[in-house]
Design a protein around this motif. Structure first.
Motif, PDB file in Angstrom:
ATOM      1  N   GLN A 229      68.618  -2.856  45.869  1.00 21.57           N
ATOM      2  CA  GLN A 229      67.447  -3.608  46.334  1.00 21.57           C
ATOM      3  C   GLN A 229      66.198  -2.823  45.966  1.00 21.57           C
ATOM      4  N   LYS A 231      63.058  -4.172  46.043  1.00 27.25           N
ATOM      5  CA  LYS A 231      61.978  -4.569  46.946  1.00 27.25           C
ATOM      6  C   LYS A 231      62.522  -5.626  47.893  1.00 27.25           C
ATOM      7  N   SER A 232      61.842  -5.830  48.972  1.00 27.66           N
ATOM      8  CA  SER A 232      62.220  -6.875  49.922  1.00 27.66           C
ATOM      9  C   SER A 232      61.029  -7.806  50.116  1.00 27.66           C
ATOM     10  N   GLY A 234      58.542 -11.081  49.269  1.00 25.73           N
ATOM     11  CA  GLY A 234      57.932 -11.644  48.071  1.00 25.73           C
ATOM     12  C   GLY A 234      58.332 -13.090  47.881  1.00 25.73           C
ATOM     13  N   THR A 241      63.669 -15.177  44.306  1.00 17.52           N
ATOM     14  CA  THR A 241      62.771 -14.035  44.238  1.00 17.52           C
ATOM     15  C   THR A 241      63.550 -12.827  43.714  1.00 17.52           C
ATOM     16  N   ASN A 243      64.655  -9.529  43.729  1.00 16.53           N
ATOM     17  CA  ASN A 243      64.606  -8.332  44.566  1.00 16.53           C
ATOM     18  C   ASN A 243      65.660  -7.295  44.203  1.00 16.53           C
ATOM     19  N   VAL A 244      66.547  -7.626  43.263  1.00  8.76           N
ATOM     20  CA  VAL A 244      67.690  -6.760  42.962  1.00  8.76           C
ATOM     21  C   VAL A 244      67.676  -6.353  41.490  1.00  8.76           C
ATOM     22  N   GLU A 403      63.462   1.664  48.314  1.00 14.09           N
ATOM     23  CA  GLU A 403      62.818   0.632  47.492  1.00 14.09           C
ATOM     24  C   GLU A 403      61.711   1.269  46.655  1.00 14.09           C
TER      25      GLU A 403
END
Length: 660
Positions: A229, A231-232, A234, A241, A243-244, A403
């Protein structure tokens, strides 16, 4: 003794020349007198060995694959130069860490001889080829279509199409694969047999990259693909989105690779290993408690038995099958529905005698006593933090910590204006997973701001290790108008260097250590001053010399550095000056280098005296390398004859090499 003439790198390479050389070394009977491979003889070897041949196979093919294999085999066309001013500073001159500036493919080729199978872990974060990350394939190897067709075994049309995207720059799948393949191929040679590579990648190329790594490393050496991950939150994207991202993990030789283990986090210690032993030999040690019975345990023989409790009652996990006798350790073979303890009685008794068993009074016990009632006791064993830290835990293939915003924060704290770096704690975690030894080498040939170097410093500060890093980064210009540009940085490598300088002090403050190797040596790829320019095409004879061989001090030292590295000495290996009656030669790992042109008869006599001085046992070169352009035929003949006839009191066998 005869002088051998040597060109540092082969001037005839093809897309499969190195692979054929390996076959010729191990299967000479499969080649004819002209050196051509005889396929039928190899099949005879396979059939005689009763090797089962796969009837199914698949491969990743793209426009440029043969060209990329050729690039992997071609020798470097550059030299390696030391940053003498930087490397001579007190904090750097004894360091084993390296920052090398230049095209990473060139650098990797330079490193192969000295660092083959020396690297424990590679981590890279290459361009993802998203279409918006700025990746464009650029290639400064210049071929005519006829040359490329001959060397790579292509037809003219295919060679022309490859040169089209190589010359003009492209961000297609084929261009990206052609870019990444030779770098991954050459870097594999640097990994030790138990070594591991981690490659971060996004959605756009993850499928292609996995197939490529299967080909280079072998499918059987695939370990896993980690989902990370980055970012989380968004709300970007048309369907999901993003995120991975992913980290592909491969071993050099999986059967020789240690099982990965993650360290126990501070949060786990706080919430689980929060009890402290109050007496005995382990007084003051932290521990956690784990139930001796768990409903998830499979029914196994010898693990269903009575345990005597402090009040004299006996307990057993729930189930309908009971031992015929009542007593501590009396057992019964369970059926599939019976509960069992996690240990045999013998193991339980060992732990009990050590004081590692805890009986707790509780209202929620699942255990049954000898009156066939719910027991008031539950039984636990102590898990000592120190022992569990040594064992570690099996890591998950999903990473939810660290992250990318953590990286932004740490770079901001150091005032390093750099985007899209990975958090140093992520790389630190990967280094710990591999269970690196304290003197291992970690390589990152897409170094960026130097995150991997930062992570290595953290791991060393934590456990007192002296792991070293090799970072490679091309001195790419920073974007005009960017924050880095405004702060006066001109090239990415300036940011890398600035971060590494700040990291050592920061890590020392964070971990309160004075034993950390705070320095790093700097080297860079340099243009080969010995090659004549040819604007029309690449001359594959890499060493066409100028008539003027008067070397500047920089050229002299660059040649010496490159030769020592080519001969297998690490860049951190000391090179000592040797005085030969006013002539300066250089010793490195039992090789004597003579580059300067002022070699005289007196210098030769001094050399012979040192070779025969039995009181000077440290001077025992087994190879003498001299720069042929600075030794005329008379000097060469004089050297050759003298070394044939000298007393050789130390019984040293010496190879003499005339090198261009």
């Amino acid at each position: 003794m005869n002088i051998k003439e040597e060109t540092v790198y082969s001037n005839v390479e093809t897309a499969s020349s190195k692979q054929l050389a390996i076959l010729k070394k191990h299967f000479p009977n499969c080649f004819d007198r002209d050196g051509k491979f005889i396929q039928e003889r190899m099949l005879e070897v396979v059939n005689e060995s009763e090797i089962e041949l796969s009837k199914e196979s698949y491969a990743l093919n793209w426009l440029g694959k043969s060209y990329s294999r050729l690039l992997a085999n071609l020798p470097p066309k550059t030299l390696i130069r030391a940053d003498v001013e930087h490397n001579s500073q007190d904090k750097h001159k004894h360091s084993n860490n390296l920052l090398i500036k230049g095209d990473n493919l060139e650098v990797l080729k330079h490193l192969v001889n000295a660092y083959s199978e020396e690297v424990k872990m590679i981590y890279i974060d290459p361009p993802y080829n998203t279409g918006s990350d700025g990746f464009v394939y650029n290639d400064d190897r210049k071929f005519t279509k006829e040359q490329l067709a001959e060397l790579a075994g292509l037809d003219i049309d295919e060679a022309e199409r490859i040169l089209s995207f190589a010359d003009k720059g492209s961000n297609s799948h084929s261009a990206w694969l052609t870019f990444i393949y030779p770098r991954l191929y050459v870097s594999r040679e640097l990994l030790s047999s138990e070594g591991v590579i981690f490659v971060s990648i996004g959605n756009d190329e993850v499928g292609q990259l996995r197939l490529m790594l299967d080909e280079i490393y072998g499918e059987h050496n695939f370990i896993t693909m980690i989902a990370r991950q980055m970012k989380s939150g968004g709300a970007k994207g048309s369907f999901f989105t993003p995120n991975v991202e992913y980290i592909l993990v491969y071993a050099k030789e999986k059967l020789k690779t240690k099982n990965f283990r993650a360290s126990i986090s501070d949060e786990q210690i706080k919430t689980y290993y929060n009890k402290v032993e109050s007496s005995g030999v382990r007084s003051g040690e932290k521990f956690g408690e784990e139930r001796l019975y768990k409903a998830s345990l499979d029914a196994r023989p010898n693990q269903r038995y009575w345990i005597e409790c402090p009040d004299g009652s006996f307990v057993i996990p729930p189930g309908s099958t009971l031992p015929n006798a009542l007593g501590d350790g009396c057992k019964v073979t369970p059926n599939k529905d019976d509960g069992v303890w996690k240990w045999t009685y013998d193991r339980y008794k060992q732990e009990y005698d050590k004081g590692n068993i805890v009986f707790k009074v509780t209202r929620t016990s699942a255990l049954v006593n000898n009156a066939n009632e719910k027991s008031k006791y539950n039984i636990y064993n102590k898990l000592w933090l120190s022992e569990q830290q040594e064992k570690g835990k099996v890591p998950s293939d999903i990473i939810l910590n660290w992250e990318n915003r953590e990286s932004s924060a740490e770079l901001k704290k150091m005032d390093i204006p750099f985007d899209y770096a990975k958090p140093s704690n992520l790389i630190k975690y990967l280094i710990e997973l591999v269970r690196t030894d304290k003197s291992d080498i970690i390589l990152d040939f897409f170094a960026g701001s130097g995150t991997t170097g930062h992570a290595v410093q953290k791991v060393n500060a934590k456990d007192g290790g002296n792991r070293s890093y090799i970072l490679v980064q091309i001195p790419e210009a920073v974007e005009a108008g960017s924050e880095a540009f405004k702060k006066g940085y001109k090239e990415i490598t300036e940011l890398t260097q600035a971060r590494l300088l700040k990291v050592a002090e920061q890590v020392q403050d964070e971990f309160d250590t004075n034993n950390l190797d705070k320095g790093f040596k700097v080297y860079e790829v340099a243009k080969d001053f010995r090659i004549e320019e040819d604007d029309k095409e690449l001359t594959l004879s890499n060493l066409t010399m100028f008539d003027d061989v008067l070397l500047t001090e920089d050229q002299y030292q660059t040649l010496l550095t490159t030769w020592a590295l080519y001969d297998g000495s690490a860049l951190t290996t000391p090179i000592y000056d040797i005085d030969l009656d006013g002539y300066t030669a250089h010793m490195c790992d039992r090789r004597l280098y003579m580059i300067a042109s002022d070699f005289t008869s007196n210098a030769l006599k001094a050399l012979l005296r040192k070779l025969d001085d039995t009181d000077n046992k440290d001077f025992d070169p087994n190879k003498i390398v001299y720069y042929a352009n600075n030794f005329d035929s008379v000097k060469q003949m004089e050297l050759n004859e003298a070394l044939k006839s000298y007393a050789n009191k130390k019984s040293i066998e010496i190879d003499v090499v005339a090198r261009n």
